[in-house]
Design a protein around this motif. Structure first.
Motif, PDB file in Angstrom:
ATOM      1  N   HIS A  36      -5.326  -4.776   0.778  1.00  0.00           N
ATOM      2  CA  HIS A  36      -4.685  -3.516   0.422  1.00  0.00           C
ATOM      3  C   HIS A  36      -5.597  -2.321   0.656  1.00  0.00           C
ATOM      4  O   HIS A  36      -5.122  -1.184   0.695  1.00  0.00           O
ATOM      5  N   GLY A  84      -7.699  -2.466  -3.063  1.00  0.00           N
ATOM      6  CA  GLY A  84      -7.667  -1.079  -2.640  1.00  0.00           C
ATOM      7  C   GLY A  84      -9.035  -0.463  -2.527  1.00  0.00           C
ATOM      8  O   GLY A  84     -10.053  -1.145  -2.422  1.00  0.00           O
ATOM      9  N   LYS A 142      -2.224  -5.805   6.083  1.00  0.00           N
ATOM     10  CA  LYS A 142      -2.355  -4.759   5.066  1.00  0.00           C
ATOM     11  C   LYS A 142      -1.862  -5.226   3.704  1.00  0.00           C
ATOM     12  O   LYS A 142      -2.254  -4.674   2.676  1.00  0.00           O
ATOM     13  N   GLN A 143      -1.014  -6.241   3.692  1.00  0.00           N
ATOM     14  CA  GLN A 143      -0.616  -6.803   2.406  1.00  0.00           C
ATOM     15  C   GLN A 143      -1.736  -7.662   1.829  1.00  0.00           C
ATOM     16  O   GLN A 143      -1.990  -7.633   0.625  1.00  0.00           O
ATOM     17  N   ASP A 182      -4.391  -0.317   3.556  1.00  0.00           N
ATOM     18  CA  ASP A 182      -3.071   0.306   3.486  1.00  0.00           C
ATOM     19  C   ASP A 182      -3.169   1.668   2.821  1.00  0.00           C
ATOM     20  O   ASP A 182      -3.849   1.832   1.806  1.00  0.00           O
ATOM     21  N   HIS A 183      -2.480   2.636   3.369  1.00  0.00           N
ATOM     22  CA  HIS A 183      -2.541   4.006   2.840  1.00  0.00           C
ATOM     23  C   HIS A 183      -2.044   4.083   1.405  1.00  0.00           C
ATOM     24  O   HIS A 183      -2.522   4.904   0.615  1.00  0.00           O
ATOM     25  N   SER A 184      -1.105   3.219   1.049  1.00  0.00           N
ATOM     26  CA  SER A 184      -0.584   3.225  -0.319  1.00  0.00           C
ATOM     27  C   SER A 184      -1.629   2.756  -1.322  1.00  0.00           C
ATOM     28  O   SER A 184      -1.505   3.005  -2.527  1.00  0.00           O
ATOM     29  N   GLY A 185      -2.671   2.067  -0.860  1.00  0.00           N
ATOM     30  CA  GLY A 185      -3.728   1.598  -1.748  1.00  0.00           C
ATOM     31  C   GLY A 185      -4.780   2.643  -2.042  1.00  0.00           C
ATOM     32  O   GLY A 185      -5.730   2.373  -2.770  1.00  0.00           O
TER      33      GLY A 185
END
Length: 342
Positions: free
Chosen positions: A226, A37, A222-223, A229-232
């Motif tokens: 990370h 992240g 994105k996996q 990825d926005h979740s990261g």
């Protein structure tokens, strides 16, 4: 180990100080940052190094990899590669002459100092809108990470290197598949907005089923990384730095595919959710085509490639491999593009 050998000459410490980080340490720190992240604190704690050493390592490794981007991200134009790509795409949902699929994805970042409103996308957060083109194996053939989140997908395509590759002398080589955000052209197929006939419906179904490969590619990318990825979390870097991170992550993604080393989590993902969804879409398209009967199948019954015609069309492309990485630089095409050099 391969990355360490690749970057050994550039990253080897130029001092005999015992505290100097080794090449392996620098590469490990950088890969950990990409994978976990947008925050460096975890890396600092794990490696017991200073924040400055962590930042410097990431910068050095990223710059070294970025200079090699054209070696790993390119658009193949040889006869064998085109035939392999088009044949594999044909087996997905009977859509012929497909060389790649195209789409854009948002990569979040902190608010830039200048014109932050241009980076606010339709989902309400600040980002870069990144264009990707991939082949049948999820390998990324082109990436354009120059534009803010408010830029439309079709605008990015027009400003990228893709139209120049597939128009003019190369216009009849192949075509790409896109979604409704793109306009139909001689080299890009997009869904019809109001299909009415069986042939038009079949065209849309076959195109949609084939396009799932780009969605799968973005999900895997994105996996693996990370930080994209926005979740990261939000990348705490300028748009210019984030653009470079995106290109390097795409390069590493291709390196993994070239070495045939999928991650265990990705394999599980492909076996479960994403592969199931993709298989369901493809199966639905085949069923609908079959129900309408062979006489009304819009794309033919069992397509076989006219090899001589394919060789002729490919020969017009020059039989070369062309690098297709668009990156930031001085530009005069409008205020919608990042104007700073990477």
């Amino acid at each position: 180990m391969e990355l360490c050998n690749l970057l050994q000459a550039e990253l080897e410490p130029q001092t005999q100080v015992r505290t100097a980080l080794s090449v392996a340490s620098k590469v490990t720190i950088t890969l950990n940052f990409y994978a976990t992240g947008s925050f460096q604190a975890a890396t600092v704690d794990m490696c017991n190094i200073s924040q400055f050493a962590d930042y410097t390592s990431i910068q050095e490794v990223t710059d070294a990899l970025y200079r090699r981007r054209a070696d790993y991200i390119s658009f193949p134009m040889t006869t064998d590669k085109q035939l392999e790509c088009q044949t594999t795409f044909l087996h997905v949902a009977r859509f012929p002459w497909v060389q790649g699929v195209i789409d854009c994805t948002q990569v979040s970042l902190r608010a830039p100092q200048q014109t932050p409103e241009q980076f606010k996308n339709g989902k309400g957060f600040l980002s870069l809108n990144v264009q990707l083109v991939c082949d049948h194996s999820c390998k990324i053939m082109q990436v354009d990470a120059r534009f803010p989140g408010s830029s439309h997908d079709s605008f990015i395509l027009c400003q990228s290197s893709v139209p120049g590759l597939l128009t003019g002398p190369n216009e009849h080589c192949c075509w790409l598949l896109g979604d409704k955000g793109y306009a139909l052209s001689t080299w890009l197929m997009a869904p019809l907005r109001n299909p009415r006939t069986a042939a038009q419906l079949g065209y849309n179904e076959s195109l949609t089923a084939t396009r799932t490969i780009i969605e799968l590619t973005i999900g895997i990318l994105k996996q693996r990384f990370h930080c994209l990825d926005h979740s990261g979390g939000v990348l705490q870097y300028s748009p210019e730095h984030v653009s470079i991170f995106v290109v390097v992550c795409c390069m590493l993604h291709n390196l993994v595919i070239m070495r045939a080393q999928p991650l265990e989590d990705e394999a599980a993902q492909l076996r479960s959710g994403r592969s199931w969804l993709r298989a369901a879409v493809i199966l639905r398209a085949h069923i609908r085509i079959w129900l309408r009967g062979a006489s009304t199948t819009p794309l033919g019954q069992h397509h076989t490639f006219p090899t001589k015609l394919l060789e002729h069309r490919t020969a017009r492309c020059g039989g070369t491999v062309r690098p297709l990485v668009d990156y930031g630089g001085p530009s005069h095409i409008g205020s919608n593009q990042i104007l700073h050099s990477l």
